[in-house]
Design an enzyme around this catalytic site. Structure first.
Site, PDB file in Angstrom:
ATOM      1  N   CYS A 108       1.133  -1.223   0.341  1.00 22.48           N
ATOM      2  CA  CYS A 108       0.180  -0.115  -0.135  1.00 22.48           C
ATOM      3  C   CYS A 108       0.704   1.739   0.065  1.00 22.48           C
ATOM      4  O   CYS A 108       0.214   2.540  -0.534  1.00 22.48           O
ATOM      5  CB  CYS A 108      -1.168   0.059   0.704  1.00 22.48           C
ATOM      6  SG  CYS A 108      -1.749  -1.479   0.923  1.00 22.48           S
ATOM      7  N   HIS A 243      -2.500   7.281   2.885  1.00 20.79           N
ATOM      8  CA  HIS A 243      -3.572   5.434   2.700  1.00 20.79           C
ATOM      9  C   HIS A 243      -4.918   5.744   2.508  1.00 20.79           C
ATOM     10  O   HIS A 243      -5.048   5.682   3.867  1.00 20.79           O
ATOM     11  CB  HIS A 243      -2.716   5.057   2.739  1.00 20.79           C
ATOM     12  CG  HIS A 243      -2.922   3.813   2.672  1.00 20.79           C
ATOM     13  ND1 HIS A 243      -3.418   3.342   1.209  1.00 20.79           N
ATOM     14  CD2 HIS A 243      -3.171   2.529   3.350  1.00 20.79           C
ATOM     15  CE1 HIS A 243      -4.026   1.805   1.640  1.00 20.79           C
ATOM     16  NE2 HIS A 243      -4.194   1.477   2.404  1.00 20.79           N
ATOM     17  N   ASN A 273     -10.110   0.336   0.496  1.00 24.75           N
ATOM     18  CA  ASN A 273      -8.975   0.579  -0.243  1.00 24.75           C
ATOM     19  C   ASN A 273      -8.101  -0.743  -0.968  1.00 24.75           C
ATOM     20  O   ASN A 273      -8.744  -1.423  -1.350  1.00 24.75           O
ATOM     21  CB  ASN A 273      -8.541  -0.546   1.473  1.00 24.75           C
ATOM     22  CG  ASN A 273      -7.075  -0.169   1.601  1.00 24.75           C
ATOM     23  OD1 ASN A 273      -5.865   0.008   0.917  1.00 24.75           O
ATOM     24  ND2 ASN A 273      -6.558  -0.972   2.324  1.00 24.75           N
TER      25      ASN A 273
HETATM   26  O1  UT7 Z   1      -3.944  -1.084   3.451  1.00 27.04           O
HETATM   27  C1  UT7 Z   1      -3.444  -1.784   5.130  1.00 27.04           C
HETATM   28  C2  UT7 Z   1      -3.892  -2.859   4.491  1.00 27.04           C
HETATM   29  N1  UT7 Z   1      -5.207  -3.330   6.574  1.00 27.04           N
HETATM   30  C3  UT7 Z   1      -5.828  -2.139   6.783  1.00 27.04           C
HETATM   31  O2  UT7 Z   1      -5.241  -0.833   7.105  1.00 27.04           O
HETATM   32  C4  UT7 Z   1      -6.905  -2.677   8.082  1.00 27.04           C
HETATM   33  C5  UT7 Z   1      -6.105  -2.010   9.375  1.00 27.04           C
HETATM   34  N2  UT7 Z   1      -7.396  -2.486  10.570  1.00 27.04           N
HETATM   35  C6  UT7 Z   1      -8.618  -2.539  10.699  1.00 27.04           C
HETATM   36  O3  UT7 Z   1      -8.741  -1.451   9.857  1.00 27.04           O
HETATM   37  C7  UT7 Z   1      -9.347  -3.403  11.296  1.00 27.04           C
HETATM   38  O4  UT7 Z   1      -8.097  -3.340  12.705  1.00 27.04           O
HETATM   39  C8  UT7 Z   1     -10.314  -3.481  11.235  1.00 27.04           C
HETATM   40  C9  UT7 Z   1     -11.521  -3.007  10.633  1.00 27.04           C
HETATM   41  C10 UT7 Z   1      -9.506  -5.212  10.312  1.00 27.04           C
HETATM   42  C11 UT7 Z   1     -11.028  -4.614  12.544  1.00 27.04           C
HETATM   43  O5  UT7 Z   1     -11.785  -3.870  13.137  1.00 27.04           O
HETATM   44  P1  UT7 Z   1     -11.633  -3.707  14.696  1.00 27.04           P
HETATM   45  O6  UT7 Z   1     -12.006  -2.512  15.657  1.00 27.04           O
HETATM   46  O7  UT7 Z   1     -10.081  -3.657  14.650  1.00 27.04           O
HETATM   47  O8  UT7 Z   1     -12.255  -4.788  14.782  1.00 27.04           O
HETATM   48  P2  UT7 Z   1     -11.836  -6.022  15.575  1.00 27.04           P
HETATM   49  O9  UT7 Z   1     -11.113  -6.857  14.217  1.00 27.04           O
HETATM   50  O10 UT7 Z   1     -11.581  -5.907  16.832  1.00 27.04           O
HETATM   51  O11 UT7 Z   1     -12.870  -7.246  15.747  1.00 27.04           O
HETATM   52  C12 UT7 Z   1     -13.626  -6.905  16.645  1.00 27.04           C
HETATM   53  C13 UT7 Z   1     -14.912  -8.381  16.328  1.00 27.04           C
HETATM   54  C14 UT7 Z   1     -14.524  -9.389  16.686  1.00 27.04           C
HETATM   55  O12 UT7 Z   1     -15.917  -9.886  16.827  1.00 27.04           O
HETATM   56  P3  UT7 Z   1     -15.631 -10.603  18.093  1.00 27.04           P
HETATM   57  O13 UT7 Z   1     -14.664 -10.994  18.510  1.00 27.04           O
HETATM   58  O14 UT7 Z   1     -15.174  -9.291  19.152  1.00 27.04           O
HETATM   59  O15 UT7 Z   1     -16.983 -11.166  19.260  1.00 27.04           O
HETATM   60  C15 UT7 Z   1     -14.644  -9.649  14.838  1.00 27.04           C
HETATM   61  O16 UT7 Z   1     -15.019 -11.285  14.827  1.00 27.04           O
HETATM   62  O17 UT7 Z   1     -15.757  -7.670  14.522  1.00 27.04           O
HETATM   63  C16 UT7 Z   1     -16.021  -8.965  14.202  1.00 27.04           C
HETATM   64  N3  UT7 Z   1     -15.569  -8.961  12.693  1.00 27.04           N
HETATM   65  C17 UT7 Z   1     -16.821  -8.707  12.244  1.00 27.04           C
HETATM   66  N4  UT7 Z   1     -17.939  -8.794  12.114  1.00 27.04           N
HETATM   67  C18 UT7 Z   1     -18.602  -7.858  11.668  1.00 27.04           C
HETATM   68  C19 UT7 Z   1     -14.502  -8.785  11.612  1.00 27.04           C
HETATM   69  N5  UT7 Z   1     -14.345  -8.267  11.062  1.00 27.04           N
HETATM   70  C20 UT7 Z   1     -16.283  -8.330  10.902  1.00 27.04           C
HETATM   71  C21 UT7 Z   1     -17.392  -7.843   9.706  1.00 27.04           C
HETATM   72  N6  UT7 Z   1     -18.367  -8.233   9.859  1.00 27.04           N
HETATM   73  N7  UT7 Z   1     -16.765  -8.100   8.494  1.00 27.04           N
END
Ligand code: UT7
Length: 316
Positions: A108, A243, A273
């Protein structure tokens, strides 16, 4: 370096969050609140090469240049249908350029690294007119059974034609080898000599929270150092072109650096993204909306797999 033309191209298919609920246990509410993404564009009957060609042609038209006048094409691309030749070679032939070309694969942060390489070529006189391109189809890296990653990405391409005569005030590039937080392993052809278990393909792995933390921390610090090194304040900068991975990451960097919301334009809500293409697309949108004037200071800053971060400060 001076930017004399920009262009971008996106797939025509608009995919809403609600449409994704057909494939995953997710919701519009979760995606909006955790990422700020409302829609993304996904390739259907077009190819990434089509987008790369359109973005390049638009940038050349805006610069008033013919493809034959280019001295170099540098393209940031992580992956596409062709392992080789490189994307830049394919674009070169399609637009009618004859210059040398190469691709870089820095995920990225690639567009910022490509701009910095272009600046070095201009500085040394190796080239005078360079097409810097970023073309990415990250929706094709996702494992479409994983809701954690598939909802985040979109496809797209963006380009800038650059030449001498501007002011490139500085850049900082950081690479911290960390292959665990964000990676994907390709399937390669097996050989009769291969030892089982050494080469294993693997769909995208992303430790979202860790990538989030590294992104905010690394970009914020890098931009701060860059401003300090060059004797500038946040208020001197017209736009921070960051980004576009997650609205909360953009807000996190804004909170660290300060400034106003207007200084941090976004497209993540519309396009998701688009990997290294995101900054190039954002730049093109700002230019085409007449939001940037000649002489305005802009920062571009990207982060991604590696873990790599790249930031630059220049006068538009
Ligand atoms: O270009 C560079 C590449 N990547 C990035 O920049 C990504 C950087 N990270 C992020 O943007 C965020 O960490 C995410 C958007 C990927 C995730 O957000 P978060 O607030 O860190 O959520 P999390 O991973 O802590 O997940 C929270 C909950 C989990 O459930 P439990 O364990 O709390 O029950 C996940 O299983 O959200 C759940 N979850 C979803 N729920 C609905 C994860 N993905 C989804 C989804 N829909 N798509």
């Amino acid at each position: 370096m001076k930017i004399i033309g920009t262009g971008s191209a996106l797939p025509k298919k608009v995919v809403t969050n609600d449409m994704l609920t057909e494939f995953f246990d997710t919701s519009d509410e979760w995606i909006r609140t955790r990422t700020g993404i409302e829609t993304r564009r996904i390739l259907t009957d077009e190819s990434l090469l089509d987008l790369a060609i359109s973005a390049s042609q638009r940038a050349l038209d805006a610069a008033g240049l013919k493809a034959e006048e280019l001295d170099y094409i540098i393209c940031s691309n992580v992956n596409n249908n062709y392992v080789y030749p490189s994307m830049s070679c394919m674009v070169q032939g399609a637009i009618g350029a004859t210059c040398p070309c190469f691709d870089i694969r820095i995920a990225c942060a690639g567009f910022v690294y490509a701009m910095d390489i272009a600046e070095s070529f201009l500085q040394t006189g190796r080239a005078h007119k360079i097409l810097v391109l970023a073309a990415e189809e990250p929706t094709r890296f996702c494992h479409w059974k994983q809701r954690e990653t598939s909802v985040l990405f979109g496809d797209g391409a963006g380009a800038a034609v650059v030449t001498e005569g501007g002011e490139y005030l500085g850049a900082r590039m950081t690479t911290i080898s960390n292959t665990e937080v964000l990676f994907q392993r390709n399937r390669l052809e097996p050989t009769p000599f291969e030892v089982e278990g050494v080469y294993v393909d693997h769909p995208m792995v992303m430790q979202g929270r860790e990538v989030f933390r590294m992104a905010v921390s690394s970009c914020s610090k890098e931009i701060s150092y860059l401003l300090e090194e060059t004797g500038h304040k946040v208020s001197d900068v017209k736009y921070f072109l960051l980004h576009q991975a997650n609205m909360r990451i953009i807000k996190g960097i804004e909170q660290y650096l300060g400034g106003t919301d207007e200084q941090y334009p976004t497209t993540v809500q519309k396009y998701g993204n688009t990997s290294s293409a995101s900054i190039a697309i954002l730049l093109d949108e700002q230019v085409r909306a007449n939001a940037i004037d000649r002489g305005d200071l802009i920062v571009m800053s990207g982060f991604g797999s590696g873990f790599t971060t790249g930031s630059l400060l220049m006068k538009y």
